[in-house]
Design a protein around this motif. Structure first.
Motif, short mmCIF file in Angstrom:
data_model
loop_
_atom_site.label_atom_id
_atom_site.label_comp_id
_atom_site.label_asym_id
_atom_site.label_seq_id
_atom_site.Cartn_x
_atom_site.Cartn_y
_atom_site.Cartn_z
N UNK A 112 0.83 -1.21 0.00
CA UNK A 112 0.00 0.00 0.00
C UNK A 112 0.87 1.26 0.00
N UNK A 113 1.93 1.23 0.77
CA UNK A 113 2.82 2.39 0.83
C UNK A 113 3.51 2.62 -0.51
N UNK A 114 3.88 1.54 -1.18
CA UNK A 114 4.52 1.65 -2.50
C UNK A 114 3.58 2.31 -3.50
N UNK A 115 2.32 1.85 -3.50
CA UNK A 115 1.36 2.35 -4.48
C UNK A 115 0.95 3.80 -4.19
N UNK A 133 9.35 -10.32 -0.97
CA UNK A 133 9.46 -11.37 -1.99
C UNK A 133 9.80 -10.70 -3.31
N UNK A 134 10.10 -11.48 -4.31
CA UNK A 134 10.53 -10.92 -5.59
C UNK A 134 9.47 -10.00 -6.21
N UNK A 135 8.22 -10.39 -6.06
CA UNK A 135 7.15 -9.58 -6.63
C UNK A 135 7.07 -8.21 -5.98
N UNK A 136 7.22 -8.19 -4.65
CA UNK A 136 7.15 -6.94 -3.91
C UNK A 136 8.33 -6.02 -4.28
N UNK A 137 9.51 -6.60 -4.40
CA UNK A 137 10.69 -5.81 -4.76
C UNK A 137 10.56 -5.26 -6.18
N UNK A 138 10.01 -6.07 -7.07
CA UNK A 138 9.83 -5.62 -8.45
C UNK A 138 8.81 -4.48 -8.51
N UNK A 139 7.74 -4.61 -7.76
CA UNK A 139 6.73 -3.55 -7.71
C UNK A 139 7.34 -2.26 -7.16
N UNK A 140 8.20 -2.39 -6.14
CA UNK A 140 8.85 -1.22 -5.55
C UNK A 140 9.74 -0.52 -6.58
N UNK A 142 9.54 -0.57 -9.83
CA UNK A 142 8.73 0.05 -10.88
C UNK A 142 8.15 1.39 -10.42
N UNK A 143 7.91 1.51 -9.12
CA UNK A 143 7.35 2.75 -8.57
C UNK A 143 8.41 3.66 -7.95
N UNK A 177 17.97 3.90 -9.79
CA UNK A 177 16.52 3.79 -9.93
C UNK A 177 15.90 5.12 -10.34
N UNK A 178 16.38 6.20 -9.72
CA UNK A 178 15.79 7.52 -10.00
C UNK A 178 16.60 8.28 -11.05
N UNK A 179 17.55 7.57 -11.69
CA UNK A 179 18.36 8.13 -12.78
C UNK A 179 19.12 9.38 -12.32
#
Length: 386
Positions: A112-115, A133-140, A142-143, A177-179
């Motif tokens: 929720x915090x990521x989104x 988990x991998x999915x959570x890290x990937x979502x982070x 991307x955001x 990540x933030x270039x």
């Protein structure tokens, strides 16, 4: 952490195993696995006493050591979301840092915090990676949210909270990540004195870090001396400890050719071989018996010859055997080993002096070299060895 008068009802042995605390009539305390009642452990009061954790002080001291701008927001009791502060890599650029504490559906709380992220990027800290988990890290990613495991980035040294190497790695990942280019100041403020082998030799002293070729032998000798300061070590023992197999046997890999190996550490170093020494000792035993016979026969001439030969052999054995009965090394071979170690250490110091004069001067001043070597600084210095 501040101890309280309360005792915990549960003992968390690991993140995955928790024990319910039971006190017997005898006063003995045991822990019963909540998932397997047959799994039990003995506990003491010290195991289950509750501590109060001063989060506010921890936040202040950590931000001070990490170069962060601490948050001024009050920390609400029992809150699972704590505003930690901001990371400001350069003027006009600021990224918020938030600490999330475990609760019901902790993974959902992180998601929720990521989104809900606002701004160009955000840093979320959690006590550990347990709920990742991998999915959570990937979502982070991307955001543009960086997840950081708190137990990986903080270390205690001399009662101070200090950043680990992982903190710099996390920041490098965030900048990517933030270039944004990694601020050079992250590399200009290394913490603590370090003497490590990570492919190359990595040395850090008085806040300055340098690297040396990993094939240099000098650093290996110096590191061994530094690990036991103020303790003299003989050149042969030093060589064996650096290049040995743990049992005092030196690997031929430590030398460049078999000729060097034979020259430095083979039995050829000894003045006489084992057979020669045994013959001397055998002859001394025989002379002892002969001496008894000469005295019994009252043969003064024979007794004089026996005494002269005994004295000659004893003098020779004293030359080839030390006080502990070990065969001595030939003087010239011992000198060659001493000179080789000295040459390697001197070469290392010369290389260091080109980029870190203070460290080179430190080694020149506090490393004594001869047949025995020792590192003895004038005052205790803490080093981290790897």
């Amino acid at each position: 952490l501040y101890p309280t008068d309360e005792l915990a009802a549960y003992y968390p042995e690991t993140l995955w195993t928790e024990f319910r605390v039971v006190t017997r009539r005898s006063g003995k305390m045991i822990g019963i696995d909540v998932n397997d009642s047959t799994n039990r452990i003995e506990l003491t009061k010290a195991d289950i006493i509750k501590y109060r954790f001063d989060v506010k002080q921890f936040r202040r001291e950590m931000c001070e050591s990490f170069g962060l701008n601490p948050s001024t927001e009050e920390i609400v009791k029992f809150s699972r979301t704590i505003s930690w502060g901001t990371w400001e890599p350069s003027k006009g650029i600021s990224f918020p840092i938030t600490l999330l504490l475990p609760g019901d559906d902790f993974r959902g709380q992180i998601l929720e915090r990521i989104l809900r992220r606002k701004g160009a990027g955000e840093i979320l800290m959690t006590p550990s990676r347990h709920e990742w988990n991998n999915g959570l890290e990937e979502m982070a990613r991307e955001n543009k949210v960086l997840l950081i495991s708190l137990n990986e980035i903080v270390q205690m040294e001399n009662d101070k909270l200090l950043p680990t190497q992982e903190w710099e790695e996390y920041m490098a990942a965030f900048c990517n990540m933030v270039e944004m280019d990694l601020p050079s100041r992250l590399h200009q403020q290394p913490v603590g004195n370090l003497f490590a082998k990570r492919g190359e030799w990595l040395l850090r002293f008085s806040g300055q870090e340098i690297s040396l070729n990993g094939h240099l032998q000098g650093p290996a000798f110096v590191q061994r001396l530094m690990m036991k300061p103020h303790q003299e070590v003989h050149v042969e023992q030093l060589w064996k400890e650096v290049f040995g197999d743990g049992n005092g046997n030196v690997s031929k890999i430590a030398t460049e050719t078999s000729e060097e190996w034979n020259s430095f550490l083979s039995s050829g170093e000894e003045v006489v071989d084992m057979t020669g020494r045994a013959e001397y000792q055998k002859r001394l035993i025989q002379l002892k018996h002969d001496r008894a016979d000469a005295i019994m026969d009252n043969d003064a001439a024979w007794l004089e010859r026996i005494n002269q030969e005994t004295e000659t052999i004893s003098t020779q054995l004293q030359k080839i055997v030390d006080g502990k009965g070990r065969v001595r090394m030939l003087g010239n071979e011992r000198d060659r080993l001493r000179l080789r170690i000295r040459k390697n250490i001197t070469k290392m110091i010369d290389i260091i002096s080109r980029n870190h004069k203070e460290l080179a001067e430190h080694f020149q001043k506090y490393i004594e070299m001869g047949e025995y070597l020792v590192y003895q600084p004038s005052e205790p210095i803490e080093w981290l060895f790897e």
